[in-house]
Structures are given as structure tokens and as C-alpha cells.
Design a protein around this motif. Sequence first.
Motif, PDB file in Angstrom:
ATOM      1  N   THR A   9       0.822  -1.204   0.000  1.00 11.27           N
ATOM      2  CA  THR A   9       0.000   0.000   0.000  1.00 11.27           C
ATOM      3  C   THR A   9       0.862   1.261   0.000  1.00 11.27           C
ATOM      4  N   ILE A  10       1.918   1.257   0.804  1.00  8.95           N
ATOM      5  CA  ILE A  10       2.812   2.420   0.852  1.00  8.95           C
ATOM      6  C   ILE A  10       3.523   2.601  -0.476  1.00  8.95           C
ATOM      7  N   VAL A  11       3.940   1.501  -1.098  1.00 10.70           N
ATOM      8  CA  VAL A  11       4.593   1.573  -2.421  1.00 10.70           C
ATOM      9  C   VAL A  11       3.643   2.206  -3.431  1.00 10.70           C
ATOM     10  N   GLU A  12       2.385   1.778  -3.419  1.00  7.25           N
ATOM     11  CA  GLU A  12       1.396   2.322  -4.364  1.00  7.25           C
ATOM     12  C   GLU A  12       1.107   3.795  -4.093  1.00  7.25           C
ATOM     13  N   ASP A  13       1.060   4.180  -2.818  1.00  7.24           N
ATOM     14  CA  ASP A  13       0.745   5.563  -2.461  1.00  7.24           C
ATOM     15  C   ASP A  13       1.896   6.526  -2.723  1.00  7.24           C
ATOM     16  N   THR A  14       3.138   6.055  -2.547  1.00  5.10           N
ATOM     17  CA  THR A  14       4.284   6.954  -2.634  1.00  5.10           C
ATOM     18  C   THR A  14       5.074   6.844  -3.931  1.00  5.10           C
ATOM     19  N   GLY A  15       5.009   5.696  -4.590  1.00  3.90           N
ATOM     20  CA  GLY A  15       5.812   5.507  -5.786  1.00  3.90           C
ATOM     21  C   GLY A  15       7.242   5.104  -5.491  1.00  3.90           C
ATOM     22  N   LEU A  16       7.572   4.893  -4.220  1.00  2.00           N
ATOM     23  CA  LEU A  16       8.910   4.438  -3.858  1.00  2.00           C
ATOM     24  C   LEU A  16       9.063   2.964  -4.201  1.00  2.00           C
ATOM     25  N   THR A  18       9.777  -1.026  -3.671  1.00  2.00           N
ATOM     26  CA  THR A  18       9.395  -1.980  -2.642  1.00  2.00           C
ATOM     27  C   THR A  18      10.547  -2.205  -1.670  1.00  2.00           C
ATOM     28  N   ASP A  20      12.972  -0.116  -0.808  1.00  2.00           N
ATOM     29  CA  ASP A  20      13.135   1.034   0.086  1.00  2.00           C
ATOM     30  C   ASP A  20      12.064   1.057   1.167  1.00  2.00           C
ATOM     31  N   VAL A  21      10.820   0.827   0.779  1.00  2.00           N
ATOM     32  CA  VAL A  21       9.719   0.857   1.744  1.00  2.00           C
ATOM     33  C   VAL A  21       9.864  -0.279   2.747  1.00  2.00           C
TER      34      VAL A  21
END
Length: 92
Positions: A9-16, A18, A20-21
Motif C-alpha cells: 500500500t505504501i509503495v502504491e501511495d508513494t511511488g517508492l 518496494t 526502500d519501503v
Amino acid sequence: MNKGELIKTIVEDTGLSTYDVESVVSALFHEIQYQMLIGEEVKIRGFGTFGSKWRKSKTGRDFTTKSNLSISSRYVPTIIFSENFKDMFLGE
């Protein structure tokens, strides 16, 4: 939601990436756990306070065998949610 779903979810929201997240999330959890182990509190404004509390020894009961058990004293993890966090659930 488990850790993998949180990372996704964080990857999808931020574009960072996988990687790094996952590194940041793992480091965050590790540091919270470490600070709690050494007796420190971790306060995250708007979310809550992670800590540990000393529980004294007590006598418990095993209901299957009807016998008394000695429960040793120990530290237990705690979290106290902030008022802002609680208010989200009350619709305020």
C-alpha cells in the motif's frame, strides 16, 4: 492487513521502490521493539505511545485441570492511542 500488504500500500501511495519501503518499515518496527525492550517509550504524535509495563506475579487458574498456576512477574508491551487517533473512530 499484514506487513506485506502495508508495504504494498505504501509503495502504491508513494511511488517508492518496494525495497526502500520494506527497509524503512522493518527499521521502524525494529527500533520501536528495541526501545521498548530497553524500557523507553516511543511517542508518535497523532498516533500513540508504545511502551512496556511491569506486571507483578500473581496466581492464575487452569480451568481444564482446576489447578492453580503461578504467573511470574514480567514486562508486557503496551500502546496508548492518542486522543486524535481515538477521535477518528468516534467521528469527531
